[in-house]
Design an enzyme around this catalytic site. Structure first.
Site, mmCIF file in Angstrom:
data_model
loop_
_atom_site.group_PDB
_atom_site.id
_atom_site.type_symbol
_atom_site.label_atom_id
_atom_site.label_comp_id
_atom_site.label_asym_id
_atom_site.label_seq_id
_atom_site.Cartn_x
_atom_site.Cartn_y
_atom_site.Cartn_z
ATOM 1 N N ASP A 59 0.844 -1.187 0.000
ATOM 2 C CA ASP A 59 0.000 0.000 0.000
ATOM 3 C C ASP A 59 0.886 1.246 0.000
ATOM 4 O O ASP A 59 1.696 1.438 0.911
ATOM 5 C CB ASP A 59 -0.908 -0.010 1.233
ATOM 6 C CG ASP A 59 -1.824 1.201 1.270
ATOM 7 O OD1 ASP A 59 -2.604 1.378 0.316
ATOM 8 O OD2 ASP A 59 -1.750 1.972 2.240
ATOM 9 N N THR A 92 -3.022 5.523 -4.172
ATOM 10 C CA THR A 92 -1.942 6.249 -3.506
ATOM 11 C C THR A 92 -0.598 6.025 -4.198
ATOM 12 O O THR A 92 0.215 6.948 -4.292
ATOM 13 C CB THR A 92 -1.839 5.810 -2.041
ATOM 14 O OG1 THR A 92 -1.752 4.379 -1.970
ATOM 15 C CG2 THR A 92 -3.070 6.258 -1.266
ATOM 16 N N THR A 93 -0.366 4.811 -4.671
ATOM 17 C CA THR A 93 0.881 4.534 -5.391
ATOM 18 C C THR A 93 0.857 5.188 -6.766
ATOM 19 O O THR A 93 1.849 5.789 -7.196
ATOM 20 C CB THR A 93 1.090 3.019 -5.535
ATOM 21 O OG1 THR A 93 1.031 2.407 -4.250
ATOM 22 C CG2 THR A 93 2.426 2.713 -6.182
ATOM 23 N N ASP A 385 -9.266 -0.064 1.602
ATOM 24 C CA ASP A 385 -9.166 0.605 0.300
ATOM 25 C C ASP A 385 -10.399 0.307 -0.552
ATOM 26 O O ASP A 385 -10.980 1.207 -1.162
ATOM 27 C CB ASP A 385 -7.899 0.151 -0.439
ATOM 28 C CG ASP A 385 -6.636 0.728 0.170
ATOM 29 O OD1 ASP A 385 -6.754 1.567 1.086
ATOM 30 O OD2 ASP A 385 -5.538 0.345 -0.263
#
Length: 541
Positions: A59, A92-93, A385
């Site tokens: 994550d 997020t990545t 998520d």
């Protein structure tokens, strides 16, 4: 002749060195997390230097939060990753990698003597074109409940494909969709409780209606109650203590001591009577309940639950419709919680308390099982998520295709827009398109495929009019994302492009970083000069 104006330990960087130091941190951070991107991304092990605690995760937000950084540009990427996590819950990545690729392209343009302001203007044109193409490609099926549920299932499955739950993504995707649809359009995930219990395997996890509290029922209390009225409190249920440090109480006989103890017991009995006067049959307290008041409650047939921590009582008050009370003199002012049934259940070898038929009908609990605590923690992050993305999709119901399809679609739209732009801004717009193409390139690289071949085929497919073409990561070929059911939230993709382009623009507009002691001052324009002043000396007291 120039005169020195800085302290002996101060440093100054100018021109190319200053620009390089502002880019290098962001690029290093993007390179760090890009190996975790996509369904074939790798996990990273994070070990705390102080406690030795270990986390295994892919994550992006979790990885970036754990890294101690001193580079201003890298900190901006961490911040946009946190915003993405708070706003949508996933991506997020991707947002960090896209921002880093934009800066990589900008670095090449600055080396060609293109001014940062020109690059920023070109990026803005490209970003507008990309978002316009993304909006046109978005599909909304909210008028068809069956199809919309299938869309939610596909989004959850796509989100979980890159997580530890990938092997059981169909099972957990259904679980996440069922939980979110119970919220009936709300985005308040506090109604979804997650209980983690080591043991068994991931497939043993399940969704249960109602609320489960990881506590035990008091001694000699009934273990099952129906038509329950609950008083949720945060009050002291032990003997009174003298609150002055070091204070002592002296008595001249054991009779006086017995009188004090008797007075304390009478005071506690009065308090229990006032609580019971609310007409309740269940008392939940955040603090401890000592043996004497517990026995008094048991005599009255009132179930007691002690030491329900702050999160427990807050969530319990939310789902049962009650309020947390601290005083009990006015029963008419206290709002009680209600539920149909309270019973003790077993999960693994642990006893827990289940509240069924709570006032908030949308409340539910996800019980996660797994072989190790690290596995369960990562499963919780993965499920969070998925739940976050689904709750946002219920609100913003449009969807787009995944598997690199949306990025290639936006890249092609930006390239077409760049042909109509005059001047050097067109070069910056083309660089934006190349950065977007890096997302499917990284997806292919992480899976061990020939990224050059796959991305060139994907680009050709889009120019041929196959707008649903994307990367089939199971076969290592170009496939129809619509047919494979690989879809993502429109809001997620839109937020990724917005945040990444704004972060890249912000870093390009640095002009000066001055570090004086413990205070950092950043002035925005284009990076040209970085000063590091002498650290402030602290005199011994």
């Amino acid at each position: 002749m120039s005169m020195p104006i800085f302290g002996a330990e101060a440093t100054e960087e100018k021109a190319e060195n200053a620009r390089l130091s502002s880019f290098v941190g962001a690029l290093a951070l993007g390179d760090l997390v890009k190996s975790t991107l996509g369904p074939k991304g790798m996990n990273k092990i994070l070990q705390s230097a102080s406690t030795g605690e270990i986390n295994v995760t892919n994550d992006g937000a979790t990885i970036l939060k754990a890294i101690q950084l001193d580079n201003a540009a890298a900190k901006i990427l961490v911040n946009i990753s946190k915003v993405q996590d708070d706003e949508v819950g996933d991506g997020t990545t991707t947002v960090c990698v896209l921002a880093a690729e934009l800066l990589r392209e900008a670095e090449k343009l600055i080396a060609q003597r293109i001014h940062p302001q020109t690059i920023v203007e070109g990026f803005r044109i490209a970003s507008a074109a990309a978002l316009d193409a993304l909006e046109k490609a978005a599909v909304d099926n909210r008028q068809d409940p069956a199809q919309f549920r299938q869309d939610l299932f596909n989004i959850a499955r796509t989100t979980l494909s890159s997580k530890v739950l990938a092997q059981d993504k169909n099972y957990f995707a259904n679980l996440a969709v069922d939980a979110v649809l119970r919220l009936k359009g709300s985005t308040d995930l506090d109604h979804i409780q997650v209980i983690k219990k080591a043991g068994g395997k991931l497939e043993d996890s399940y969704l249960d209606e109602g609320f489960i509290l990881d506590k035990s029922i008091g001694v000699n209390c009934p273990k099952r109650l129906e038509n329950v009225k609950i008083l949720i409190a945060n009050t002291s249920m032990d003997t009174d203590k003298i609150k002055i440090f070091g204070a002592r109480l002296k008595v001249d006989s054991t009779g006086k001591l017995a009188e004090l103890e008797r007075a304390e017991r009478e005071k506690m009995k009065t308090k229990v009577e006032s609580i019971a006067a609310h007409g309740i049959n269940c008392f939940v307290n955040r603090q401890l309940i000592y043996n004497y008041p517990e026995s008094l409650f048991a005599e009255k047939g009132i179930m007691t639950i002690e030491h329900a921590d702050f999160e427990g009582v807050e969530r319990l008050a939310l789902v049962t419709g009650g309020e947390i009370a601290s005083t009990f003199d006015r029963p008419d002012l206290v709002k009680l919680g209600r539920c149909d049934l309270i019973e003790e259940i077993m999960i693994g070898e642990d006893k827990l308390i289940k509240f069924s038929g709570v006032a908030a009908g949308e409340a539910c609990t996800v019980v996660l099982r797994g072989s190790t605590n690290q596995m369960i923690d990562e499963a919780e992050r993965s499920l969070h998520d998925a739940l976050s993305v689904l709750s946002q999709t219920v609100k913003e119901t449009r969807i787009v295709l995944g598997g690199g399809c949306s990025e290639m679609l936006m890249s092609c739209a930006v390239e077409q827009e760049a042909r109509r732009v005059r001047g050097k801004k067109a070069i910056a717009a083309e660089a934006f398109a190349r950065a977007l193409r890096q997302i499917p390139t990284i997806l292919a690289d992480n899976a061990g495929y020939d990224s050059s071949d796959l991305v060139s085929k994907l680009r050709a497919a889009h120019y041929e009019g196959r707008s649903d073409a994307g990367l089939d990561m199971n076969k290592g070929a170009i496939g129809s994302m619509k047919g494979l059911g690989i879809t993502e939230s429109y809001k997620l993709k839109r937020q990724v492009v917005l945040s990444a382009s704004e972060a890249a623009e912000m870093i390009l507009r640095y002009v000066l970083i001055v570090i004086v002691g413990v205070t950092k001052l950043t002035v925005w324009f284009s990076v040209d000069d970085i000063l590091r002043a002498t650290p402030r000396k602290r005199e011994a007291v």
